[in-house]
Each structure stands twice: as C-alpha cells, then as structure tokens.
Design a protein around this motif. Structure first.
Motif, PDB file in Angstrom:
ATOM      1  N   MET A 124       0.750  -1.142  -0.026  1.00  0.00           N
ATOM      2  CA  MET A 124       0.032   0.155  -0.041  1.00  0.00           C
ATOM      3  C   MET A 124       0.832   1.376   0.141  1.00  0.00           C
ATOM      4  SD  MET A 124      -3.055   0.864   2.685  1.00  0.00           S
ATOM      5  CE  MET A 124      -1.969   1.358   4.139  1.00  0.00           C
ATOM      6  N   LEU A 125       1.923   1.107   0.666  1.00  0.00           N
ATOM      7  CA  LEU A 125       2.736   2.385   0.835  1.00  0.00           C
ATOM      8  C   LEU A 125       3.416   2.734  -0.357  1.00  0.00           C
ATOM      9  CD1 LEU A 125       4.393   1.917   4.290  1.00  0.00           C
ATOM     10  CD2 LEU A 125       2.701   3.624   3.861  1.00  0.00           C
ATOM     11  N   THR A 126       4.054   1.664  -1.036  1.00  0.00           N
ATOM     12  CA  THR A 126       4.470   1.769  -2.472  1.00  0.00           C
ATOM     13  C   THR A 126       3.827   2.562  -3.346  1.00  0.00           C
ATOM     14  OG1 THR A 126       4.205  -0.578  -3.152  1.00  0.00           O
ATOM     15  CG2 THR A 126       6.416   0.128  -2.108  1.00  0.00           C
ATOM     16  N   LYS A 127       2.366   2.051  -3.293  1.00  0.00           N
ATOM     17  CA  LYS A 127       1.397   2.637  -4.440  1.00  0.00           C
ATOM     18  C   LYS A 127       1.219   4.145  -4.116  1.00  0.00           C
ATOM     19  CE  LYS A 127      -0.902  -1.535  -5.366  1.00  0.00           C
ATOM     20  NZ  LYS A 127      -2.299  -2.326  -5.368  1.00  0.00           N
ATOM     21  N   ARG A 128       1.485   4.607  -2.944  1.00  0.00           N
ATOM     22  CA  ARG A 128       1.355   5.925  -2.484  1.00  0.00           C
ATOM     23  C   ARG A 128       2.659   6.881  -2.537  1.00  0.00           C
ATOM     24  NH1 ARG A 128      -3.807   7.542   0.385  1.00  0.00           N
ATOM     25  NH2 ARG A 128      -4.967   5.506   0.410  1.00  0.00           N
ATOM     26  N   GLY A 129       3.831   6.039  -3.245  1.00  0.00           N
ATOM     27  CA  GLY A 129       4.839   7.042  -3.386  1.00  0.00           C
ATOM     28  C   GLY A 129       5.913   6.941  -2.364  1.00  0.00           C
ATOM     29  N   PHE A 130       5.785   6.153  -1.530  1.00  0.00           N
ATOM     30  CA  PHE A 130       6.885   5.624  -0.394  1.00  0.00           C
ATOM     31  C   PHE A 130       8.005   4.896  -1.079  1.00  0.00           C
ATOM     32  CE2 PHE A 130       3.593   7.733   1.791  1.00  0.00           C
ATOM     33  CZ  PHE A 130       4.218   8.074   3.257  1.00  0.00           C
ATOM     34  N   ASP A 131       9.194   4.983  -0.527  1.00  0.00           N
ATOM     35  CA  ASP A 131      10.097   3.882  -0.912  1.00  0.00           C
ATOM     36  C   ASP A 131      10.054   3.114   0.473  1.00  0.00           C
ATOM     37  OD1 ASP A 131      12.428   2.387  -1.400  1.00  0.00           O
ATOM     38  OD2 ASP A 131      13.625   4.243  -0.883  1.00  0.00           O
ATOM     39  N   VAL A 132      10.176   1.740   0.424  1.00  0.00           N
ATOM     40  CA  VAL A 132       9.756   1.166   1.333  1.00  0.00           C
ATOM     41  C   VAL A 132      10.980   0.104   1.704  1.00  0.00           C
ATOM     42  CG1 VAL A 132       8.395  -0.565   2.623  1.00  0.00           C
ATOM     43  CG2 VAL A 132       7.204   1.189   1.299  1.00  0.00           C
ATOM     44  N   GLU A 163      12.828  -2.918   4.406  1.00  0.00           N
ATOM     45  CA  GLU A 163      12.220  -3.733   5.678  1.00  0.00           C
ATOM     46  C   GLU A 163      13.613  -4.637   5.786  1.00  0.00           C
ATOM     47  OE1 GLU A 163       9.136  -7.292   6.931  1.00  0.00           O
ATOM     48  OE2 GLU A 163       8.757  -6.161   5.110  1.00  0.00           O
ATOM     49  N   ASN A 164      13.921  -4.784   7.130  1.00  0.00           N
ATOM     50  CA  ASN A 164      15.116  -5.665   7.414  1.00  0.00           C
ATOM     51  C   ASN A 164      14.642  -6.910   8.280  1.00  0.00           C
ATOM     52  OD1 ASN A 164      14.782  -4.641   9.956  1.00  0.00           O
ATOM     53  ND2 ASN A 164      16.762  -3.516   9.983  1.00  0.00           N
ATOM     54  N   GLY A 165      13.180  -7.209   8.748  1.00  0.00           N
ATOM     55  CA  GLY A 165      12.811  -8.241   9.395  1.00  0.00           C
ATOM     56  C   GLY A 165      12.401  -7.687  10.734  1.00  0.00           C
ATOM     57  N   GLU A 166      13.214  -6.666  11.344  1.00  0.00           N
ATOM     58  CA  GLU A 166      12.794  -6.233  12.713  1.00  0.00           C
ATOM     59  C   GLU A 166      11.993  -4.843  12.439  1.00  0.00           C
ATOM     60  OE1 GLU A 166      16.023  -6.341  15.435  1.00  0.00           O
ATOM     61  OE2 GLU A 166      16.506  -8.474  14.885  1.00  0.00           O
ATOM     62  N   GLU A 167      12.177  -3.969  11.451  1.00  0.00           N
ATOM     63  CA  GLU A 167      11.624  -2.826  11.241  1.00  0.00           C
ATOM     64  C   GLU A 167      11.396  -2.698   9.923  1.00  0.00           C
ATOM     65  OE1 GLU A 167      14.483  -0.240  13.529  1.00  0.00           O
ATOM     66  OE2 GLU A 167      15.645   0.165  11.647  1.00  0.00           O
ATOM     67  N   LEU A 168      10.291  -1.616   9.574  1.00  0.00           N
ATOM     68  CA  LEU A 168      10.112  -1.260   8.243  1.00  0.00           C
ATOM     69  C   LEU A 168      10.236   0.438   8.326  1.00  0.00           C
ATOM     70  CD1 LEU A 168       7.266  -2.551   6.221  1.00  0.00           C
ATOM     71  CD2 LEU A 168       7.165   0.071   6.733  1.00  0.00           C
ATOM     72  N   LEU A 169      11.037   0.871   7.088  1.00  0.00           N
ATOM     73  CA  LEU A 169      11.204   2.117   6.986  1.00  0.00           C
ATOM     74  C   LEU A 169      10.442   2.538   5.608  1.00  0.00           C
ATOM     75  CD1 LEU A 169      15.002   2.655   7.520  1.00  0.00           C
ATOM     76  CD2 LEU A 169      13.340   2.950   9.142  1.00  0.00           C
ATOM     77  N   ALA A 170       9.583   3.881   5.818  1.00  0.00           N
ATOM     78  CA  ALA A 170       8.946   4.117   4.934  1.00  0.00           C
ATOM     79  C   ALA A 170       9.268   5.445   4.607  1.00  0.00           C
ATOM     80  CB  ALA A 170       7.201   4.235   5.162  1.00  0.00           C
ATOM     81  N   ILE A 171       9.929   5.794   3.447  1.00  0.00           N
ATOM     82  CA  ILE A 171      10.521   7.088   2.926  1.00  0.00           C
ATOM     83  C   ILE A 171       9.768   7.775   2.167  1.00  0.00           C
ATOM     84  CG2 ILE A 171      12.751   7.790   2.244  1.00  0.00           C
ATOM     85  CD1 ILE A 171      14.059   5.230   3.042  1.00  0.00           C
ATOM     86  N   PHE A 172       9.552   8.936   2.276  1.00  0.00           N
ATOM     87  CA  PHE A 172       8.590   9.868   1.559  1.00  0.00           C
ATOM     88  C   PHE A 172       9.419  10.983   0.987  1.00  0.00           C
ATOM     89  CE2 PHE A 172       5.458  13.172   1.038  1.00  0.00           C
ATOM     90  CZ  PHE A 172       4.761  12.843   0.021  1.00  0.00           C
ATOM     91  N   TYR A 173       9.381  11.156  -0.210  1.00  0.00           N
ATOM     92  CA  TYR A 173      10.111  12.477  -0.687  1.00  0.00           C
ATOM     93  C   TYR A 173       8.994  13.511  -1.287  1.00  0.00           C
ATOM     94  CZ  TYR A 173      14.243   9.456  -0.687  1.00  0.00           C
ATOM     95  OH  TYR A 173      15.384   8.721  -0.628  1.00  0.00           O
ATOM     96  N   PRO A 174       8.611  14.286  -0.541  1.00  0.00           N
ATOM     97  CA  PRO A 174       7.642  15.393  -0.974  1.00  0.00           C
ATOM     98  C   PRO A 174       8.246  16.335  -2.078  1.00  0.00           C
ATOM     99  CG  PRO A 174       8.560  16.099   1.202  1.00  0.00           C
ATOM    100  CD  PRO A 174       9.270  14.805   0.954  1.00  0.00           C
ATOM    101  N   PRO A 175       7.577  16.689  -3.049  1.00  0.00           N
ATOM    102  CA  PRO A 175       8.193  17.756  -4.039  1.00  0.00           C
ATOM    103  C   PRO A 175       8.571  19.077  -3.316  1.00  0.00           C
ATOM    104  CG  PRO A 175       5.595  17.739  -4.153  1.00  0.00           C
ATOM    105  CD  PRO A 175       6.083  16.531  -3.103  1.00  0.00           C
TER     106      PRO A 175
END
Length: 83
Positions: free
Chosen positions: A1-9, A11-23
């Motif tokens: 879902m996050l990748t469809k909204r423009g996030f770079d996702v 995951e390393n098994g213990e945590e998930l990072l969702a990175i968002f680059y606003p214009p």
C-alpha cells in the motif's frame, strides 16, 4: 500500500522504513529542483508480523533535522492510510 502512495519501503525483518520524498516548492511550481533534498523517514517496528508505528524523522541531505511529535504525524498518517 505504501509503495502505491509514492513511498520507498525498506524492511529488514525487525523494522520497516517508509521513506517519503515530498516535492520541493520549486518542483511543485515547475521551476526545477533545489539542491537540498528533504524527505521523511517513518519507522515501524515489526512484532509478530505486524508493523507498529515508532517514529518519524524529517531529513535533509541524509541528516536528521527534526523528529516529529506524534501530534504532528497522526493526522497525516490517518489521511494517508485511510483510517
């Protein structure tokens, strides 16, 4: 879902990072790019296969410049995730 909204996702098994680059203001106005790139890193802890919100950090040129408070992030996340 996050990748469809423009996030770079990531995951390393213990945590998930969702990175968002606003214009940037320049990009939004069609004027080109700024040299300083700001983006948000939203960290979730993964526990028993479920992701739980941990923190959000505003970054500039790969350096943290502000850790956002939950009050600042909650409306944005609710809107984004459709809650």
């Amino acid at each position: 879902m996050l990748t469809k909204r423009g996030f770079d996702v990531r995951e390393n098994g213990e945590e998930l990072l969702a990175i968002f680059y606003p214009p940037t203001i320049e990009e939004a106005g069609g004027e080109g790019e700024m040299l300083n790139q700001r983006y948000y890193v939203i960290k979730f802890k993964i526990i028993n296969g479920l992701a739980y919100y941990d923190s959000t950090t505003l970054m500039e040129n790969d350096k943290p410049i502000k850790i956002l408070k939950m009050e600042e992030v909650q409306p944005w996340l609710e809107s984004l995730l459709g809650e």
